[in-house]
Design an enzyme around this catalytic site. Sequence first.
Site, PDB file in Angstrom:
ATOM      1  CE  LYS A 155      -1.548   1.012   4.194  1.00 24.71           C
ATOM      2  NZ  LYS A 155      -0.656   1.386   5.316  1.00 24.71           N
ATOM      3  CG  HIS A 185       1.109  -5.676   7.809  1.00 33.25           C
ATOM      4  ND1 HIS A 185       0.808  -4.385   7.457  1.00 33.25           N
ATOM      5  CD2 HIS A 185       1.371  -5.629   9.138  1.00 33.25           C
ATOM      6  CE1 HIS A 185       0.891  -3.601   8.515  1.00 33.25           C
ATOM      7  NE2 HIS A 185       1.237  -4.335   9.553  1.00 33.25           N
ATOM      8  CE  LYS A 189      -0.694  -6.720  12.386  1.00 30.09           C
ATOM      9  NZ  LYS A 189       0.578  -6.507  13.022  1.00 30.09           N
ATOM     10  CD  GLU A 223       0.890   2.702  14.325  1.00 25.11           C
ATOM     11  OE1 GLU A 223       1.932   2.128  14.012  1.00 25.11           O
ATOM     12  OE2 GLU A 223       0.311   3.538  13.604  1.00 25.11           O
ATOM     13  CG  ASP A 242      -0.850   4.809   7.384  1.00 22.95           C
ATOM     14  OD1 ASP A 242      -0.401   4.068   6.498  1.00 22.95           O
ATOM     15  OD2 ASP A 242      -0.297   4.945   8.497  1.00 22.95           O
ATOM     16  CG  HIS A 247      -3.978  -2.104   8.260  1.00 22.15           C
ATOM     17  ND1 HIS A 247      -3.521  -2.863   7.220  1.00 22.15           N
ATOM     18  CD2 HIS A 247      -2.958  -1.260   8.563  1.00 22.15           C
ATOM     19  CE1 HIS A 247      -2.274  -2.504   6.918  1.00 22.15           C
ATOM     20  NE2 HIS A 247      -1.920  -1.526   7.714  1.00 22.15           N
ATOM     21  CE  LYS A 336       1.381   6.527  11.863  1.00 23.69           C
ATOM     22  NZ  LYS A 336       1.885   5.149  12.013  1.00 23.69           N
TER      23      LYS A 336
HETATM   24  C1  BG6 Z   1       1.222   0.333   8.215  1.00 20.82           C
HETATM   25  C2  BG6 Z   1       1.106   1.829   8.303  1.00 20.82           C
HETATM   26  O1  BG6 Z   1       0.340  -0.174   7.243  1.00 20.82           O
HETATM   27  O2  BG6 Z   1       0.910  -0.248   9.467  1.00 20.82           O
HETATM   28  C3  BG6 Z   1       2.003   2.382   9.394  1.00 20.82           C
HETATM   29  O3  BG6 Z   1       1.478   2.409   7.068  1.00 20.82           O
HETATM   30  C4  BG6 Z   1       1.731   1.654  10.705  1.00 20.82           C
HETATM   31  O4  BG6 Z   1       1.791   3.769   9.561  1.00 20.82           O
HETATM   32  C5  BG6 Z   1       1.785   0.143  10.511  1.00 20.82           C
HETATM   33  O5  BG6 Z   1       2.698   2.065  11.649  1.00 20.82           O
HETATM   34  C6  BG6 Z   1       1.374  -0.590  11.761  1.00 20.82           C
HETATM   35  O6  BG6 Z   1       1.554  -1.967  11.590  1.00 20.82           O
HETATM   36  P1  BG6 Z   1       1.711  -2.933  12.829  1.00 20.82           P
HETATM   37  O7  BG6 Z   1       1.798  -4.296  12.256  1.00 20.82           O
HETATM   38  O8  BG6 Z   1       2.949  -2.508  13.548  1.00 20.82           O
HETATM   39  O9  BG6 Z   1       0.480  -2.732  13.664  1.00 20.82           O
END
Ligand code: BG6
Length: 486
Positions: A155, A185, A189, A223, A242, A247, A336
């Site tokens: 992405k 991704h 998970k 996050e 994002d 997700h 974030k």
């Molecule tokens: C990504 C985003 O897709 O996912 C990032 O672009 C983000 O901004 C990340 O930090 C978070 O992934 P995970 O697996 O650490 O939760």
Amino acid sequence: MTTRHLSPTALVIFGITGNLVQRKLMPALYHLESQKRLPEQFSIVAIFHGVPDMETVMQQVELQLLRDHQDFDPDILLALRKHIRPIQMDSTNAGDYAKLREELDKLATDEQTAFSHLFYLAIPPSIFEPVIDNLASVGLNTPSEGCASRVLVEKPFGNDLHSARELIEHLGSRFEENQIFRIDHYLAKETAQNILAFRFDNPLIEGIWSRQFIDHIQITMSEKIGIQGRVAFYEGMGALRDIVQNHLMQLIALVMMEYPDGLSGHAIHKEKLRLLESIERISPEHVDEVVVRGQYEGYAEEVANSSTKNETYVALKLEVANSRWGGVPILLRTGKAMATAATEIRVVFKDRLQRAVDDNLLIIRIQPNEGISLKLVVKRPGFTNVLKPVEMSFDYHDSFTGQQPDPYQRVLVDAMRGDQSLFATGEEIMASWELLQPILDYWHASSAAPEIYEKGSWGVKSADTLAASYGCNWFNPDPEPEADHR
Ligand code: BG6
């Protein structure tokens, strides 16, 4: 599961010096190497725009591995390094692709076997089309006898509905759908993969999975980290694009989709799409009622743009307009620089009088502390009739031994074996953009700025008001000191 039987594969990396490759892709390859899960004949062609500098890349990867893994083994990284063939080329220049073709042909000659090609694209959207065209111009988009040609795409899939459509169409004009692997991704998970099994293979859960018993669903993806200096990536991106667009929408689809006609990738994709398409559209005049956005304190200074309206936090309420879910609010939030790093889905049940019972809920912990808990109310032992909430919990670490594969390991292995189940389809991506585009349009036209929130907090106050207007409260995931480093 062994993956040694995978056909000889050349992984061609576009974006080798980028953050994603060094943070996620290379560490995943390191683990696959250590578990001997890479194909017996495996090569990485690393594309450098300037003079190849694999040493610096490997140093960054090593730092990342040292940070994340106490048992880091330099010999494994060295073994991985041996697979790498760096080449210098300008990926936007069609003329340079003969060089790539030559390198791949040379690899086949050296190893005396034909290789499948897997092109990993972690590149800015602006050069996406030329790279795709250039690969096609030298025939690298065409599978050859027994050897696949696949493209693995990171992405963002476009920046809005319009650009996503163009990108999807363009990619589709050069590669067949079964050659395209669009990474989300979160789908890879382990806990996200478990959602369908948990729902459909436990009749107890399946029986109560509807508006009749569920008051509302909330998903938090918070996050602790800020944007970590990734100004170019994040400015103009924001939390909606994002995280929500991909997700969180995928998680909603898994939690709320109907039972698919079998558990094939195709059947699951079909039901996920049906679900995404049945989420109620948000008209621009209602955006302020159901969406709030925020920006963490200090963000504007960090990106050196005092008038930035980019959101680092967003909370919204959605609803699925079908007979199973009509009237059940879905509350989503992501941000974030929040109090803790966690992704959790909470399903809150309701009582006979249709009231939400905050002590009766199901918690699916996507990360950290992966697992599933059910909160129930019981009577406290003794002479009085006092009730007490208790928790029944399943924890991956207690129930299963061995390390869970990191999502990127799964992404790579699945792409090499041609299994698209855990990737997003072009149609799913479009359905998600269609839903979110009115919000982007509204924000774009509005002079209002995002509400500022304190770093390390749970985001903006108006998100609480939003939840309260649907009779809900946000549940804040517990802090997780050891794993809480993101
Ligand atoms: C990504 C985003 O897709 O996912 C990032 O672009 C983000 O901004 C990340 O930090 C978070 O992934 P995970 O697996 O650490 O939760």
